[in-house]
Every structure is written in structure tokens, then in C-alpha cells.
Scaffold this active site. Structure first.
Site, mmCIF file in Angstrom:
data_model
loop_
_atom_site.group_PDB
_atom_site.id
_atom_site.type_symbol
_atom_site.label_atom_id
_atom_site.label_comp_id
_atom_site.label_asym_id
_atom_site.label_seq_id
_atom_site.Cartn_x
_atom_site.Cartn_y
_atom_site.Cartn_z
ATOM 1 N N ARG A 154 0.852 -1.194 0.000
ATOM 2 C CA ARG A 154 0.000 0.000 0.000
ATOM 3 C C ARG A 154 0.889 1.245 0.000
ATOM 4 O O ARG A 154 1.901 1.297 0.718
ATOM 5 C CB ARG A 154 -0.901 0.029 1.246
ATOM 6 C CG ARG A 154 -2.099 -0.893 1.186
ATOM 7 C CD ARG A 154 -3.141 -0.417 0.161
ATOM 8 N NE ARG A 154 -4.276 -1.313 0.000
ATOM 9 C CZ ARG A 154 -4.373 -2.310 -0.888
ATOM 10 N NH1 ARG A 154 -3.376 -2.552 -1.713
ATOM 11 N NH2 ARG A 154 -5.455 -3.053 -0.961
ATOM 12 N N ASP A 184 4.532 -0.672 -6.633
ATOM 13 C CA ASP A 184 3.300 -1.011 -7.353
ATOM 14 C C ASP A 184 2.149 -0.169 -6.824
ATOM 15 O O ASP A 184 1.079 -0.127 -7.426
ATOM 16 C CB ASP A 184 2.985 -2.506 -7.184
ATOM 17 C CG ASP A 184 1.869 -2.971 -8.111
ATOM 18 O OD1 ASP A 184 1.954 -2.662 -9.319
ATOM 19 O OD2 ASP A 184 0.921 -3.623 -7.652
ATOM 20 N N HIS A 204 -0.419 -0.604 -9.661
ATOM 21 C CA HIS A 204 -1.157 -1.493 -8.747
ATOM 22 C C HIS A 204 -1.657 -2.726 -9.516
ATOM 23 O O HIS A 204 -2.822 -3.105 -9.425
ATOM 24 C CB HIS A 204 -2.339 -0.768 -8.089
ATOM 25 C CG HIS A 204 -2.742 -1.409 -6.789
ATOM 26 N ND1 HIS A 204 -3.108 -0.696 -5.675
ATOM 27 C CD2 HIS A 204 -2.822 -2.714 -6.421
ATOM 28 C CE1 HIS A 204 -3.406 -1.536 -4.692
ATOM 29 N NE2 HIS A 204 -3.242 -2.768 -5.134
#
Ligand code: NAD
Length: 329
Positions: free
Chosen positions: A234, A258, A294
Site C-alpha cells: 500500500r 506497485d 497497482h
């Protein structure tokens, strides 16, 4: 025949949904829209509901679903913080999620990016763009020479440990919960060592009050100047400005990200240059930083499991059975 409605269906999910409907003799309607007060009416006449989204559900949705006779909400994703569990309970709605649809998908993406960093491929790409065929200054190392530090060895961190261990790297990890089954692949230690010793630090904790901004200026100062940071978890776990400073001051060697704070605005979107925040631009321009949208989860296995594991729980609840993945408060 049972009838299920699925909201926010992506094109890539549809083949798996069609296969499931055929195999289980169930009618499944897919809609691209999210579940909102405007779209909740489409669920009338259906027995079950299956959704994925991050924006909180409007409070009016819970009693509306109840009035339609619906008994559950299935989130076909890991996170369920967009569902008000109290309101769901008050309205007789069982909430389920898909807690681990493919830890390997994310672990393999992290490993791939780490290897790209270790082999300095960003620098080589940069040189090749300029038709510079020289390799001097870009000596690399081999993976079994490396120590990898895992912060959070749960589903994804555990799979990550197995991958690095299989390649001969030394793996150390910090996690308040110790999993005996991971002992062959890693040794548990404390956060200080997991920051100081490794050549690769890879973070796989959830984002919460305790872990938010965990990787900040102080943490980067502890890392080796030759170390790489991998964040497939995150964005909020990392203080982006501190990361930029650490990279610019050569306190760490590179990063693969990511997830970035504020990434939500770019979800599955073709962005315009003027929309991109300054910190993204700075990171993107660095050959030792790899950014992906992501997408670590995005494999065929993960997509199939997201669809099948979510629908299995809808069907179990409709059959009056206990679901596999009830969300417990
Ligand atoms: P998990 O719950 O299985 O594992 C998380 C682990 O972190 C647990 O073992 C927990 O004990 C540990 N932990 C919690 N607080 C900690 C702390 N302060 N220090 C050290 N360890 C701590 O979760 P998971 O399924 O492995 O997911 C890990 C992360 O990956 C989450 O942030 C999740 O949101 C993210 N994720 C990213 C993608 C993607 O596509 N990039 C996809 C799925 C999940």
C-alpha cells in the site's frame, strides 16, 4: 435457478463468470457500474450480490438490499473497509471477502521487479534508449549473494520468502505473528535488523494506524546505501517525499513501487501529463525506480480465483451453509 448480480465487473472477469454460471447452473448478471443508490435497484429480483469497489457504500443501500430479500454482500477482493459491518449486520446481511486470491501473483511481481533493480535494468534501458551499448559502471550481483528482509510475512510476504529462498537468498523477516510453516524459508528477527542488513527490503503488511508511514526518513537511514525497497502493498506505508530524499541522497539504491499514495485517482485510467503529481514525475524519471499501476495482483490465476471464490461464498450462503470467508468484526 438461483440468480446472482455482480457489480463493477471487469471485461477480464467475464469469461470466468460465464464458465462459473455454466458449471453451477446459476444465472449471473454482470454490470460494469459500482453499487450505488442509483444502481442498487438493479439487484431487485436477484438472490445474491457480489461486488468490488473501494468507495464506501451509501448507508441507504443496506436496508434496500434487505427489502429485496438479499441475505449477503460478497466483496470479491481482500479489502472490505468500504462496507459498514454494523449496518450490514443490522440489516441481516452476511459479509464475505476473498482474503487471498493469489499471494503468488503479488510475490512474483515483487521478485520480478527486485531482479530488474538488482540487474540495473533501468539503467541499461536508459543507455539503450541513447544507443549506448556500454556496460561499464553497471556491475550487478547474483541473487544467492543477497539478504532479503520481509516486513510482514503473511500470505504475500510468506510466498515472497519461499520464492527468494528457492533462489538461494538469505531471508529474514519481521512479523508479530510467527508461522511455523515458513520457518524453512526465513528466520524471524526484529524490524531494526530487517532494515539494516538486507540488500532488498520488501514490505507486505496491511495499511493501518500502526504501519502507516512506517518507511520514513528514519527507516531509510537505517537501510544500506546499496539496498532496494520493494513496495507491492500500500502506498501509505511509505512516506513518498522521504523516499525521494533517500534516493536523491543515495541512502538507498532504488525502489519498485506497485502502489503509491493517491494512486486511486489513476485507477485503470489513461492519465494526462498535467494530472501527474510532482512526486510521481520525480520518481518516474529515476532509472533506479520502477513504478507499476497497482497491477501486481493481475494474473489469470488471481482473476479466476477472485471470481470463483467470491461466487462460491454467495452460493454457500444461498444454500443456507456457512461461507468459506465470512468477514468477522
Ligand atoms: P496478510 O494479512 O496475509 O499478511 C500481512 C502480515 O503483516 C500479517 O502476517 C501480519 O501479522 C503482518 N503485520 C501486521 N502489522 C505488522 C507490523 N507492524 N510489522 C510487521 N508485520 C506486520 O496480508 P496479505 O494478503 O499478505 O497482503 C499484504 C499487503 O499486500 C496488504 O497491504 C495488501 O493490501 C496488499 N496487496 C496488494 C496487492 C497488489 O496488487 N499490489 C494485491 C493484494 C494485496
Amino acid at each position: 435457478m438461483k440468480k446472482i448480480i455482480m457489480y463493477a465487473v471487469l471485461d477480464v472477469e467475464q469469461p470466468f463468470i460465464d464458465a462459473y454460471a455454466k458449471a453451477h447452473n446459476v444465472e449471473i448478471k454482470s454490470v460494469a457500474e459500482r453499487l450505488t443508490p442509483e444502481t442498487v435497484g438493479w439487484a431487485k429480483g436477484f438472490d445474491g450480490i457480489d461486488i468490488q469497489q473501494t468507495i464506501p457504500l451509501d448507508p441507504s443501500i443496506y436496508p434496500t438490499l434487505k427489502s429485496f430479500g438479499i441475505k449477503q454482500i460478497t466483496a470479491r477482493m481482500v479489502g472490505f473497509d468500504f462496507i459498514d459491518l454494523k449496518l450490514a449486520k443490522e440489516n441481516g446481511l452476511i459479509v464475505t471477502n476473498v482474503p487471498a486470491y493469489s499471494p503468488r501473483a503479488i510475490a512474483e511481481m515483487g521478485l520480478t521487479q527486485a531482479l530488474r533493480l538488482v540487474r540495473k535494468l533501468g539503467y541499461y534501458d536508459d543507455r539503450m534508449d541513447r544507443l549506448d551499448f556500454r556496460w561499464s559502471g553497471l556491475e550487478s550481483t547474483e541473487i544467492y549473494n543477497l539478504t532479503v528482509g520481509i516486513i510482514g510475512a503473511g500470505h504475500i510476504g510468506g510466498a515472497t520468502a519461499q520464492l527468494y529462498s528457492a533462489l538461494g537468498a538469505k531471508v529474514i523477516a519481521v512479523d508479530p505473528v510467527h508461522h511455523a510453516e515458513l520457518e524453512p524459508y526465513l528466520s524471524y528477527t526484529d524490524l531494526d535488523r530487517v532494515l539494516k542488513e538486507p540488500d532488498i527490503v520488501t514490505i507486505h503488511t496491511p495499511l493501518n494506524n500502526e504501519t502507516s508511514a512506517m518507511l520514513n526518513a528514519e527507516a531509510f537511514k537505517k537501510m544500506k546505501p546499496s539496498a532496494y525497497l520493494i513496495n507491492m502493498a500500500r502506498g501509505g506505508l511509505v512516506v513518498t517525499d522521504d523516499l525521494i530524499a533517500a534516493l536523491q541522497n543515495h541512502e538507498i539504491a532504488g525502489a519498485a513501487l506497485d502502489t503509491l499514495a493517491d494512486e486511486g485517482q489513476f485507477f485503470e485510467k489513461q492519465a494526462q501529463p498535467e494530472e501527474i503529481p510532482e512526486d510521481y514525475k520525480i520518481l518516474r524519471a529515476m532509472p533506479n525506480v520502477l513504478i507499476s499501476p497497482h497491477s501486481a495482483f493481475y494474473t489469470d490465476t488471481a482473476m479466476r480465483n477472485i471470481v470463483e471464490m467470491g461466487l462460491d461464498d454467495v452460493m454457500l450462503i444461498l444454500d443456507g451453509k456457512r461461507p468459506n470467508y465470512p468477514v468477522v468484526e
